[in-house]
Design a protein around this motif. Sequence first.
Motif, short mmCIF file in Angstrom:
data_model
loop_
_atom_site.label_atom_id
_atom_site.label_comp_id
_atom_site.label_asym_id
_atom_site.label_seq_id
_atom_site.Cartn_x
_atom_site.Cartn_y
_atom_site.Cartn_z
N PRO A 367 0.85 -1.30 0.30
CA PRO A 367 0.08 -0.05 -0.07
C PRO A 367 0.60 1.30 0.06
O PRO A 367 0.69 2.15 0.71
CB PRO A 367 -0.73 -0.21 1.41
N PHE A 368 1.92 1.28 -0.95
CA PHE A 368 2.69 2.54 -0.91
C PHE A 368 2.86 2.95 -2.21
O PHE A 368 2.79 2.14 -3.10
CB PHE A 368 4.31 2.02 -0.39
N PRO A 369 3.14 4.30 -2.42
CA PRO A 369 3.56 4.62 -4.15
C PRO A 369 4.71 4.09 -4.56
O PRO A 369 5.49 3.39 -3.83
CB PRO A 369 3.55 6.18 -3.66
N CYS A 370 4.91 4.20 -5.87
CA CYS A 370 6.33 3.74 -6.45
C CYS A 370 7.23 4.84 -6.00
O CYS A 370 7.07 5.96 -5.70
CB CYS A 370 6.10 3.81 -8.08
N ARG A 371 8.64 4.39 -5.94
CA ARG A 371 9.79 5.12 -6.00
C ARG A 371 9.73 6.19 -4.82
O ARG A 371 10.03 7.17 -4.77
CB ARG A 371 9.93 5.91 -7.22
N ASN A 397 11.47 -3.24 -6.01
CA ASN A 397 11.97 -2.37 -7.07
C ASN A 397 10.81 -1.34 -7.72
O ASN A 397 11.24 -0.23 -7.78
CB ASN A 397 12.18 -3.14 -8.40
N ARG A 398 9.92 -1.57 -7.44
CA ARG A 398 8.77 -0.63 -7.64
C ARG A 398 8.70 0.55 -6.68
O ARG A 398 8.62 1.83 -6.87
CB ARG A 398 7.28 -1.21 -7.73
N VAL A 399 8.84 -0.01 -5.37
CA VAL A 399 8.63 1.23 -4.24
C VAL A 399 10.01 1.82 -3.90
O VAL A 399 10.18 3.05 -3.32
CB VAL A 399 8.18 0.47 -2.96
N ALA A 490 5.41 -9.54 -12.71
CA ALA A 490 6.26 -9.53 -12.98
C ALA A 490 7.12 -8.74 -13.95
O ALA A 490 7.51 -9.17 -14.87
CB ALA A 490 7.01 -11.14 -13.07
N CYS A 491 7.13 -7.44 -13.70
CA CYS A 491 7.67 -6.75 -14.65
C CYS A 491 8.37 -5.25 -13.94
O CYS A 491 8.05 -5.31 -12.88
CB CYS A 491 6.72 -6.13 -15.57
N MET A 492 9.25 -4.40 -14.59
CA MET A 492 9.98 -3.31 -14.26
C MET A 492 9.20 -2.00 -14.91
O MET A 492 9.24 -2.00 -16.15
CB MET A 492 11.41 -3.32 -14.25
#
Length: 711
Positions: A367-371, A397-399, A490-492
């Motif tokens: 439940p967090f935004p990216c980066r 990697n997303r966060v 499963a992607c970046m």
Amino acid sequence: MIGKSKKDDVAEMEDEPRVNKPKIQDQLEEDEPKGTKQPNQDQLEEDESKGTKQLNQDQLEQDEPKGNKLQNHDQQESQVQGIDNATFNDETKDKPEILNTTQTDTFQTLLKTKTNQETTEKDTHIEAQQQHESTSEETLGSTIPKESTESKNAWKSQKAQSENEKERRRDESSGKEGLYGYTWHLCNVTAGPDYIPCLDNEKALKKLRSTRHFEHRERHCPEEGPTCLVPLPKGYKRPISWPKSRDKIWYNNVPHTKLAEFKGHQNWVKVSGDFLTFPGGGTQFIHGALHYIDFLQQSVPNLKWGKRTRVILDVGCGVASFGGYLFDRDVLTMSFAPKDEHEAQVQFALERGIPAISAVMGSQRLPFPCRVFDVVHCARCRVPWHAENGMLLLELNRVLRPGGYFIWSATPVYQKLPEDVEIWNAMSSLTKAMCWDLVTIKRDKLNSVSAAIYRKPITNECYDKRPDNNPPMCEENDDANAVWHVPLRACMHRVPINPAERGTRWPAHWPNRLQKAPYWLNRTQMGIYGKPAPQDFVKDYEHWTRVVSKLYMSGLGISWSNVRNVMDMRAVYGGFAAALKDIKVWVMNVVNLDSPDTLPIIYERGLFGMYHDWCESFSTYPRSYDLLHADHLFSKLEKRCKLQPVLAEVDRIVRPGGKLIVRDESDAIGEVENLLKSLHWEVHLTFSKDQEGILSAQKGDWRPTAYQASI
């Protein structure tokens, strides 16, 4: 900052207050002719020692036989204008803000009557006239404007982002009336005093088709929010205050011994008489978290705890000693672990005064935004990062910020057992394919462990040069910020390259980042309150700094030395949390599902939080928080769900003796007040004027005696 100086921006945003009328004004006017005097100083000091500053009818009636006199009408009106201006103003005009001592102290004066009983009505009349003259010449302008209707078009909400993302993927794949009108019962559930409605929904768990991806540890909320109350553990006591709580808590408050039995030799937790004690160790740092923290700093000097690194994510946190001792380095840690066989690990953390939530690396996005996280940490966190094409590591990697570090301290890094070697080889291939740079592998001789530290790329160059697109890059229209019940993939996502986009620069060092509007907020974007976003940000911070210092610190009867765990139930820019920076508290900032998605701003300034829908239960244990703050939350919520389950949830997560501060529309304040009184909370203050109000209340020890028939 952008175009104009901060001083110029502030000048453009100054407010002119409007005069509101309080709920208690009529009461004061009715009592005045009776010749009642103000409360004497002894009574006020006695009330103050109890942590309450209440002006109600009972107190007035008690004072009446003493022959005391209330303030005359003119003085009351002057004070009314002061409190209104200092707390509820919502309209802005381009006029400078000027605060004088009389005006900023009016709310406190309303709660604390003057102690000089020699003052005559003539003197107070003259004083009131002077206050009126001063108020007419100067404006307080201490509050933010109402949220702009037009601004909604300029901001996405987490609800819209998540629903759009899920819809896109679907297309691709195609009782009885009691006190104050409410009756309460104890929850009749297996979890008893530890009940978390969205994690202990036995009915929903029985219907799961698979638990392969830890679906049984994820949220499964009841269709309707519970209206029952969670019982207290037998022998419950008011929690030990911070910082002593980091080292020991009352055993009866969290009466679980399994972790002490299985992890005591690793210095997680031990049973010691009436207490549970925490030596500060962990599986990977038996000899203490502080040594381990310093070891990591020496391994990668660029970590710069408390400066470059401010907000981190600790996966599989145990009792959260790592995050608890990072406070000594000015680092804020979002710790999480599932509610599993390591019973009460997150509950231990919260009872100790350390931030933590119940969550799992499962089938859905966190439940967090990216980066947003500067560092992600995993110390023997038992997560199969290499499985499912690296799906769980790709979620980290997303966060993780571009240029941020992943710290992996686990047996595959340093042991040579066949299973460990297999995992290490798989992780090495995966991290290389993800373009993560293995910065170092360092050995901690004292703890006999090693840590591998990786760094996320800051450009897309490596992605473009990979011989195989595996793991694949996410589709361009895949919204990395959409997280609410959004399944993992499963992607970046590509690293941002537009200089004006979030993620292309590292935030300013702490604490400078706290007050600095993010570089990616530009003047062409309308802020939440209708002004250009950078100005809104500054205005919000100034507003909450003033409200906290002038009202919350001394005007609500709150003993802040007893407050540690705080939640802002409806955060916007994080201004309330920022205003509490110099107090030894931490604040969980909650951005509501249907509110503008400002959570990335909160992280950018060195604070933290998560998305949530208050029509559902929060992912925390009962009795987790000392203080909840709700700014215009309930009036918005009641359009989507009933307030009774919401207040039952408030009662669940607030500790006995804990506080609730509500600022909202008068109608919502009235309903919340009735609900709190039916829950036997002590309502210290309700103050309502011109459709706006404030309420301060404290939870007691009351629990109903009868259990709910079923749930």
